[in-house]
Design a protein around this motif. Structure first.
Motif, PDB file in Angstrom:
ATOM      1  N   SER A  23       5.610   3.958  -2.688  1.00 49.40           N
ATOM      2  CA  SER A  23       4.430   3.671  -1.873  1.00 49.40           C
ATOM      3  C   SER A  23       3.184   3.310  -2.672  1.00 49.40           C
ATOM      4  O   SER A  23       2.209   2.814  -2.110  1.00 49.40           O
ATOM      5  CB  SER A  23       4.114   4.881  -0.985  1.00 49.40           C
ATOM      6  OG  SER A  23       3.727   5.979  -1.782  1.00 49.40           O
ATOM      7  N   THR A  71      11.617  -1.356  -0.910  1.00 45.67           N
ATOM      8  CA  THR A  71      10.249  -1.791  -0.704  1.00 45.67           C
ATOM      9  C   THR A  71       9.273  -1.016  -1.577  1.00 45.67           C
ATOM     10  O   THR A  71       9.494   0.163  -1.874  1.00 45.67           O
ATOM     11  CB  THR A  71       9.854  -1.625   0.781  1.00 45.67           C
ATOM     12  OG1 THR A  71       8.537  -2.126   0.985  1.00 45.67           O
ATOM     13  CG2 THR A  71       9.914  -0.173   1.214  1.00 45.67           C
ATOM     14  N   LYS A  91       4.763  -0.848  -2.696  1.00 43.76           N
ATOM     15  CA  LYS A  91       3.416  -1.313  -2.377  1.00 43.76           C
ATOM     16  C   LYS A  91       2.992  -2.423  -3.327  1.00 43.76           C
ATOM     17  O   LYS A  91       2.440  -3.436  -2.895  1.00 43.76           O
ATOM     18  CB  LYS A  91       2.427  -0.159  -2.447  1.00 43.76           C
ATOM     19  CG  LYS A  91       1.006  -0.561  -2.089  1.00 43.76           C
ATOM     20  CD  LYS A  91       0.066   0.638  -2.087  1.00 43.76           C
ATOM     21  CE  LYS A  91      -1.336   0.222  -1.699  1.00 43.76           C
ATOM     22  NZ  LYS A  91      -2.270   1.379  -1.681  1.00 43.76           N
ATOM     23  N   GLY A 124       9.636  -5.842  -5.200  1.00 39.06           N
ATOM     24  CA  GLY A 124      10.211  -4.986  -4.164  1.00 39.06           C
ATOM     25  C   GLY A 124      11.500  -4.318  -4.602  1.00 39.06           C
ATOM     26  O   GLY A 124      11.735  -3.142  -4.331  1.00 39.06           O
ATOM     27  N   SER A 152      11.013  -6.007  -0.216  1.00 41.72           N
ATOM     28  CA  SER A 152       9.670  -6.502   0.091  1.00 41.72           C
ATOM     29  C   SER A 152       8.590  -5.750  -0.672  1.00 41.72           C
ATOM     30  O   SER A 152       8.787  -4.629  -1.132  1.00 41.72           O
ATOM     31  CB  SER A 152       9.405  -6.383   1.596  1.00 41.72           C
ATOM     32  OG  SER A 152       9.462  -5.016   2.002  1.00 41.72           O
ATOM     33  N   THR A 153       7.419  -6.395  -0.778  1.00 44.40           N
ATOM     34  CA  THR A 153       6.197  -5.749  -1.244  1.00 44.40           C
ATOM     35  C   THR A 153       5.258  -5.637  -0.048  1.00 44.40           C
ATOM     36  O   THR A 153       5.313  -6.454   0.873  1.00 44.40           O
ATOM     37  CB  THR A 153       5.522  -6.548  -2.367  1.00 44.40           C
ATOM     38  OG1 THR A 153       5.110  -7.829  -1.861  1.00 44.40           O
ATOM     39  CG2 THR A 153       6.493  -6.762  -3.518  1.00 44.40           C
ATOM     40  N   THR A 154       4.349  -4.639  -0.070  1.00 46.02           N
ATOM     41  CA  THR A 154       3.625  -4.327   1.163  1.00 46.02           C
ATOM     42  C   THR A 154       2.109  -4.258   1.056  1.00 46.02           C
ATOM     43  O   THR A 154       1.437  -4.060   2.064  1.00 46.02           O
ATOM     44  CB  THR A 154       4.108  -2.976   1.721  1.00 46.02           C
ATOM     45  OG1 THR A 154       3.822  -1.945   0.771  1.00 46.02           O
ATOM     46  CG2 THR A 154       5.606  -3.011   2.013  1.00 46.02           C
ATOM     47  N   SER A 155       1.533  -4.392  -0.139  1.00 45.82           N
ATOM     48  CA  SER A 155       0.086  -4.239  -0.265  1.00 45.82           C
ATOM     49  C   SER A 155      -0.670  -5.241   0.604  1.00 45.82           C
ATOM     50  O   SER A 155      -0.362  -6.436   0.604  1.00 45.82           O
ATOM     51  CB  SER A 155      -0.341  -4.426  -1.722  1.00 45.82           C
ATOM     52  OG  SER A 155      -1.753  -4.436  -1.823  1.00 45.82           O
ATOM     53  N   GLY A 214       8.829 -10.453  -3.964  1.00 43.53           N
ATOM     54  CA  GLY A 214       9.522  -9.652  -2.955  1.00 43.53           C
ATOM     55  C   GLY A 214      10.810  -9.039  -3.468  1.00 43.53           C
ATOM     56  O   GLY A 214      11.158  -7.910  -3.136  1.00 43.53           O
ATOM     57  N   THR A 261       3.787  -9.904   0.177  1.00 42.15           N
ATOM     58  CA  THR A 261       2.460 -10.117   0.772  1.00 42.15           C
ATOM     59  C   THR A 261       1.579 -10.940  -0.155  1.00 42.15           C
ATOM     60  O   THR A 261       0.517 -11.402   0.244  1.00 42.15           O
ATOM     61  CB  THR A 261       1.774  -8.770   1.057  1.00 42.15           C
ATOM     62  OG1 THR A 261       1.699  -8.014  -0.158  1.00 42.15           O
ATOM     63  CG2 THR A 261       2.554  -7.975   2.095  1.00 42.15           C
TER      64      THR A 261
END
Length: 283
Positions: free
Chosen positions: A148, A173, A175, A179, A210-213, A220, A243
């Motif tokens: 995270s 995944t 942040k 990913g 995936s990346t989430t920031s 990704g 992202t």
């Protein structure tokens, strides 16, 4: 009396010759197959640098397992005819790496590593040091890993990583960047540029990562930074998202150090690797 003593000595020599004792130097990988069915047995086998560790039952991983001997060459695999699962246990520390390879070699074969999407902070499935090597071999899968507040949910590496045909990294995944995999090698000075982190994909699949920031994070599937060599020679990278930039792959050839921003010799080779259906929010 002398004849009796000589006879006893001869008997002792004969017994020892029939029962040889194997002696290994401290830290040396031993050659025999070792079966494990519990976490404690797995932990001990790795601590003893057993070269062929056969998992005979699903196991919950309750703490970090570390390989730190340069001569270690350890394979962890399921018993013949099965694909068993090593699962991150409930209540494991949020910052716990499952496997930490600082030196030596680790290979997974015909086994699944499941992070159960419970990780935070630095809870990578596998961390690989600059003097270490990790191979995801046929039948091995790393899945459902989550980080995270950092990079590389499945693998975080400054050393060597290899994926072979029949392996997979799925639904991971983080942040920040990478990913599935983050590769990096710092270079504080020009003299550091002769050392590389390397990722070679001979086959296998990276998918659903995936990346989430919200500020944009890159790669990704794979993010590589600094003095790195990325060799995509087979396999498939698909259905990943970022992202930031690079829904599939992102390579950053610059490294910022205390003294300067150094352009490295980062290299990306793509041959016979399918990269498709990946998305990025920035270009």
């Amino acid at each position: 009396m002398k004849k009796k003593i000589i006879s006893l000595i001869l008997v002792l020599v004969l017994v020892l010759s029939l029962n040889p004792v194997n002696v290994w130097a401290e830290g040396e990988t031993t050659g025999e197959t070792t079966e494990v069915a519990t976490f404690d047995e797995l932990k001990q086998a790795i601590a003893d640098n057993k070269s062929d560790i056969v998992v005979t039952a699903d196991i919950e991983l309750t703490e970090e397992l570390k390989i730190s001997t340069s001569s270690a060459d350890i394979t962890v695999r399921s018993k013949d005819g099965s694909v068993l699962t090593l699962t991150k246990a409930e209540g494991t520390s949020s910052s716990e790496v499952l496997f930490y390879v600082t030196k030596g070699k680790l290979t997974f074969k015909n086994i699944t590593i499941d992070g159960k999407n419970t990780g935070t902070s630095f809870s990578h499935a596998v961390t690989v040091g600059r003097d270490a090597s990790f191979t995801l071999d046929s039948g091995a899968t790393i899945q459902n890993c989550a980080v995270s507040s950092y990079s590389g949910a499945a693998i975080y590496s400054s050393g060597e990583v290899i994926m072979n045909e029949g392996s997979a990294i799925l639904n991971c995944t983080c942040k920040n960047s990478g990913g599935a995999i983050w590769m990096g090698r710092s270079a504080m000075f020009e003299s550091d540029l002769k050392y590389f982190a390397t990722f070679t994909m001979n086959g296998g699949t990276i998918s659903g990562c995936s990346t989430t920031s919200v500020y944009g994070s890159n790669g990704g599937a794979v993010c590589a930074s600094g003095n790195v060599k990325i060799n995509l020679l087979g396999g498939t990278i698909e259905n990943n998202s970022a992202t930031g930039k690079g829904g599939g792959i992102y390579v950053e050839p610059y490294v910022k150090s205390t003294y300067a921003t150094i352009k490295t010799d980062a290299a990306l080779t793509i041959k016979n690797c399918a990269i498709k259906n990946n998305t990025a929010q920035k270009s």
